[in-house]
Design an enzyme around this catalytic site. Sequence first.
Site, PDB file in Angstrom:
ATOM      1  N   ASP A 157     -39.395  42.277  73.631  1.00  0.00           N
ATOM      2  CA  ASP A 157     -39.548  41.892  75.028  1.00  0.00           C
ATOM      3  C   ASP A 157     -40.701  40.888  75.153  1.00  0.00           C
ATOM      4  O   ASP A 157     -41.595  40.835  74.300  1.00  0.00           O
ATOM      5  CB  ASP A 157     -39.830  43.123  75.892  1.00  0.00           C
ATOM      6  CG  ASP A 157     -39.769  42.811  77.387  1.00  0.00           C
ATOM      7  OD1 ASP A 157     -40.438  43.512  78.162  1.00  0.00           O
ATOM      8  OD2 ASP A 157     -39.066  41.858  77.774  1.00  0.00           O
ATOM      9  N   ASN A 158     -40.690  40.095  76.219  1.00  0.00           N
ATOM     10  CA  ASN A 158     -41.829  39.260  76.609  1.00  0.00           C
ATOM     11  C   ASN A 158     -42.207  38.141  75.654  1.00  0.00           C
ATOM     12  O   ASN A 158     -43.393  37.785  75.550  1.00  0.00           O
ATOM     13  CB  ASN A 158     -43.075  40.131  76.819  1.00  0.00           C
ATOM     14  CG  ASN A 158     -42.826  41.300  77.713  1.00  0.00           C
ATOM     15  OD1 ASN A 158     -42.957  42.456  77.288  1.00  0.00           O
ATOM     16  ND2 ASN A 158     -42.469  41.036  78.956  1.00  0.00           N
ATOM     17  N   GLU A 182     -39.469  40.692  84.496  1.00  0.00           N
ATOM     18  CA  GLU A 182     -38.951  41.768  85.347  1.00  0.00           C
ATOM     19  C   GLU A 182     -39.352  41.585  86.817  1.00  0.00           C
ATOM     20  O   GLU A 182     -40.495  41.339  87.140  1.00  0.00           O
ATOM     21  CB  GLU A 182     -39.422  43.154  84.849  1.00  0.00           C
ATOM     22  CG  GLU A 182     -40.898  43.283  84.556  1.00  0.00           C
ATOM     23  CD  GLU A 182     -41.235  43.024  83.105  1.00  0.00           C
ATOM     24  OE1 GLU A 182     -40.526  42.248  82.463  1.00  0.00           O
ATOM     25  OE2 GLU A 182     -42.237  43.580  82.618  1.00  0.00           O
ATOM     26  N   ASP A 191     -42.162  46.463  72.665  1.00  0.00           N
ATOM     27  CA  ASP A 191     -42.588  46.221  74.049  1.00  0.00           C
ATOM     28  C   ASP A 191     -43.995  46.739  74.279  1.00  0.00           C
ATOM     29  O   ASP A 191     -44.348  47.131  75.388  1.00  0.00           O
ATOM     30  CB  ASP A 191     -41.601  46.888  75.016  1.00  0.00           C
ATOM     31  CG  ASP A 191     -41.760  46.374  76.441  1.00  0.00           C
ATOM     32  OD1 ASP A 191     -41.338  47.087  77.383  1.00  0.00           O
ATOM     33  OD2 ASP A 191     -42.323  45.286  76.619  1.00  0.00           O
ATOM     34  N   LYS A 208     -48.824  42.766  72.958  1.00  0.00           N
ATOM     35  CA  LYS A 208     -48.107  41.603  72.401  1.00  0.00           C
ATOM     36  C   LYS A 208     -48.702  41.118  71.078  1.00  0.00           C
ATOM     37  O   LYS A 208     -47.991  40.583  70.246  1.00  0.00           O
ATOM     38  CB  LYS A 208     -48.047  40.479  73.429  1.00  0.00           C
ATOM     39  CG  LYS A 208     -47.499  40.933  74.781  1.00  0.00           C
ATOM     40  CD  LYS A 208     -46.250  41.813  74.662  1.00  0.00           C
ATOM     41  CE  LYS A 208     -45.972  42.601  75.924  1.00  0.00           C
ATOM     42  NZ  LYS A 208     -44.957  43.671  75.709  1.00  0.00           N
TER      43      LYS A 208
HETATM   44  C1  LIG Z   1     -50.324  49.753  69.221  1.00  0.00           C
HETATM   45  C2  LIG Z   1     -49.727  50.656  70.221  1.00  0.00           C
HETATM   46  N1  LIG Z   1     -49.269  51.872  69.861  1.00  0.00           N
HETATM   47  C3  LIG Z   1     -48.721  52.676  70.784  1.00  0.00           C
HETATM   48  N2  LIG Z   1     -48.607  52.379  72.102  1.00  0.00           N
HETATM   49  C4  LIG Z   1     -49.066  51.178  72.480  1.00  0.00           C
HETATM   50  C5  LIG Z   1     -49.625  50.274  71.579  1.00  0.00           C
HETATM   51  N3  LIG Z   1     -49.971  49.161  72.242  1.00  0.00           N
HETATM   52  C6  LIG Z   1     -49.646  49.358  73.536  1.00  0.00           C
HETATM   53  N4  LIG Z   1     -49.096  50.569  73.684  1.00  0.00           N
HETATM   54  C7  LIG Z   1     -48.582  51.140  74.914  1.00  0.00           C
HETATM   55  O1  LIG Z   1     -47.465  50.348  75.294  1.00  0.00           O
HETATM   56  C8  LIG Z   1     -47.574  49.963  76.660  1.00  0.00           C
HETATM   57  C9  LIG Z   1     -48.081  48.551  76.699  1.00  0.00           C
HETATM   58  C10 LIG Z   1     -47.286  47.544  76.945  1.00  0.00           C
HETATM   59  C11 LIG Z   1     -47.824  46.148  76.993  1.00  0.00           C
HETATM   60  N5  LIG Z   1     -46.914  45.356  77.807  1.00  0.00           N
HETATM   61  C12 LIG Z   1     -47.386  44.334  78.483  1.00  0.00           C
HETATM   62  O2  LIG Z   1     -48.558  43.987  78.417  1.00  0.00           O
HETATM   63  C13 LIG Z   1     -46.453  43.626  79.411  1.00  0.00           C
HETATM   64  C14 LIG Z   1     -47.006  42.762  80.356  1.00  0.00           C
HETATM   65  C15 LIG Z   1     -46.197  42.080  81.263  1.00  0.00           C
HETATM   66  C16 LIG Z   1     -46.805  41.183  82.257  1.00  0.00           C
HETATM   67  C17 LIG Z   1     -46.241  39.933  82.513  1.00  0.00           C
HETATM   68  C18 LIG Z   1     -46.822  39.069  83.462  1.00  0.00           C
HETATM   69  C19 LIG Z   1     -47.962  39.463  84.145  1.00  0.00           C
HETATM   70  F1  LIG Z   1     -48.523  38.655  85.059  1.00  0.00           F
HETATM   71  C20 LIG Z   1     -48.526  40.717  83.895  1.00  0.00           C
HETATM   72  C21 LIG Z   1     -47.954  41.567  82.952  1.00  0.00           C
HETATM   73  C22 LIG Z   1     -44.798  42.267  81.233  1.00  0.00           C
HETATM   74  C23 LIG Z   1     -44.248  43.138  80.281  1.00  0.00           C
HETATM   75  O3  LIG Z   1     -42.898  43.351  80.205  1.00  0.00           O
HETATM   76  C24 LIG Z   1     -45.061  43.808  79.359  1.00  0.00           C
HETATM   77  O4  LIG Z   1     -44.455  44.617  78.422  1.00  0.00           O
HETATM   78  C25 LIG Z   1     -48.590  50.883  77.256  1.00  0.00           C
HETATM   79  C26 LIG Z   1     -49.554  51.060  76.091  1.00  0.00           C
HETATM   80  O5  LIG Z   1     -50.297  52.240  76.207  1.00  0.00           O
HETATM   81 MG   LIG Z   2     -42.353  44.268  78.372  1.00  0.00          MG
END
Ligand SMILES: Cc1ncnc2c1ncn2[C@@H]1O[C@H](/C=C/CNC(=O)c2cc(-c3ccc(F)cc3)cc(O)c2O)C[C@H]1O
Ligand SMILES: [Mg+2]
Length: 214
Positions: free
Chosen positions: A169-170, A199, A141, A144
């Site tokens: 997810d997603n 969600e 999650d 992406k």
């Molecule tokens: C490589 C890596 N390592 C460790 N932590 C990492 C990482 N890449 C991201 N992360 C962490 O995970 C989290 C990121 C999650 C990314 N999830 C998303 O971008 C995401 C975006 C949406 C979404 C859908 C429609 C829309 F209009 C807008 C947004 C819905 C979701 O359920 C999501 O998970 C926070 C970040 O710091």
């Molecule tokens: Mg998600």
Amino acid sequence: TRSTRPQRLLGAVQKNATRGDPCSVIQAIDHFCRNKEWAMNVGDEKGCILDAVVSEVNPATVLELGTYCGYSTVRIARLLPPDAKLITLEFNPDFAAIARQVIAWAGLEEKVQLVEGASGDWIPRMKEQFGVKTFDLVFLDHWKDRYLPDTKLMEECGILRKGSVLLADNVICPGTPDYLEFVRNSPRYESQYFKSHLEYTKVEDGLEKSVFLG
Ligand SMILES: Cc1ncnc2c1ncn2[C@@H]1O[C@H](/C=C/CNC(=O)c2cc(-c3ccc(F)cc3)cc(O)c2O)C[C@H]1O
Ligand SMILES: [Mg+2]
């Protein structure tokens, strides 16, 4: 200075949830996101599918990629047997700080190891660092465009075993097209799509469950 959305989400948990009661933490976050401010938690509808997969796998070891505020961490950890372990990776220190407090409010610190850092750096170190040989369940999650490279990395590092379950997810919104094409066409995975909604919205989204065949 103005608070951040994760800080306001934590405030809603501390105000409305009961310490040590994971279900009340989940309900407080879902209420906040549905009625106050949307946030990218897996949410209640996809969360029920997540719960069903966790219960079916009954994992001793779980890896979560992308903790964010810890909503899915709490959803998963509350269902784990006593000596099971959930390792969750989060590279944003501000999100990690909030997630630690959300997980603590739910009383699940014993079951959860939150690691601050990038998945690409930590996946190769799971064995030596945490003594985990393989993961029974992985919940993807995070960014992406990292789903596919991290899946390949998990294979290479040997942290997947015959029967390990990947739950992503997603896969529709925002979408993970390269990952989906890979797990659906690779002979090494048995994939299944669980149709749902993004969600707290009516937009289509879903979870992809992929069993590693070894
Ligand atoms: C490589 C890596 N390592 C460790 N932590 C990492 C990482 N890449 C991201 N992360 C962490 O995970 C989290 C990121 C999650 C990314 N999830 C998303 O971008 C995401 C975006 C949406 C979404 C859908 C429609 C829309 F209009 C807008 C947004 C819905 C979701 O359920 C999501 O998970 C926070 C970040 O710091
Ligand atoms: Mg998600």
